[in-house]
Scaffold this active site. Sequence first.
Site, short mmCIF file in Angstrom:
data_model
loop_
_atom_site.label_atom_id
_atom_site.label_comp_id
_atom_site.label_asym_id
_atom_site.label_seq_id
_atom_site.Cartn_x
_atom_site.Cartn_y
_atom_site.Cartn_z
N SER A 200 5.02 -12.15 10.88
CA SER A 200 3.74 -12.57 10.33
C SER A 200 3.82 -13.84 9.49
O SER A 200 2.89 -14.65 9.48
CB SER A 200 3.13 -11.44 9.49
N HIS A 246 2.78 -13.56 4.24
CA HIS A 246 1.62 -14.21 4.84
C HIS A 246 1.23 -15.47 4.06
O HIS A 246 1.00 -16.53 4.65
CB HIS A 246 0.43 -13.24 4.87
#
Length: 295
Positions: A200, A246
């Site tokens: 991610s 993230h």
Amino acid sequence: MDHAAAGPPEARSLPGCYRHPDRETGIRCTRCERPICTDCMVNASVGFHCPDCASGRTGGGPAPAASRPRTLAGGTIAADPRLLTKVLIGVNLALFLAQLSVGDRFTQQFEMLGRAYITFPGPVEGVAEGQWYRLLTAMFLHGSSMHILFNMLSLWWLGGPLEGALGRARYLALYFCSGLAGSALTYLIAEPNQPSLGASGAIFGLFGATAALVRRLNADMRPVVILLAINLVFTFTWADIAWEAHVGGLVAGAAIGFAMLHAPRERRTLVQYGTCALVLVVVVGLTLLRTAQLT
């Protein structure tokens, strides 16, 4: 927008199409960068191509770069503009199968971990104990079938256009620098005994670079902003998501993407790879800082 050299007031401010010099244009071929008018431009997956590049011919134009077709960021044109994206997906899938086959011990050995006992009694393990490889290997591991499915779909959707626009070397630099930045921020902020894993961080880096690409093409930013906002809502509302990865990947990817796609042409390579080097220096600095805190 490029402008012609300064001249008397009646001189035109835009270059002429390389095939129709009497027609002023602000459009350039995204491969060879020659000016093209609306009659000559050919729709491409990224921007517009001139007729020569669209048909596979090179050379014959006044611009020196015409004999060396380049991507929007100055990279080399590849026959398969999604090859590295396919390879990255294949590596992620192969390692996920290894996780399923070998079991938790494989995952525990390579996931992101600051400093903790994996088994007790046993040695203390983690990045703080010198296992820096976890910053990288965690980018290729996943916790479930849904986890890897969502990430690989995102990688395919975002990675292909970026690979075509940047070229292979720049695309890989973006992917790995973003992923490492996400791992470094996770290491710095998360609890040292909290493991994390997933692509991610790198994929959020692709989100950031996609925003830079859309801006470079003067396209509609709203779809990218909406999709990014949805993903950020999930990031901060769902449990068991390493939001640090993230955010770290997104910031690094946006910075690198902007440098890749908006660098001045005359200093393009220096700015592009210099920005990647700066991100890596920050990654090393954050890692050393956290290690000093934990040891």
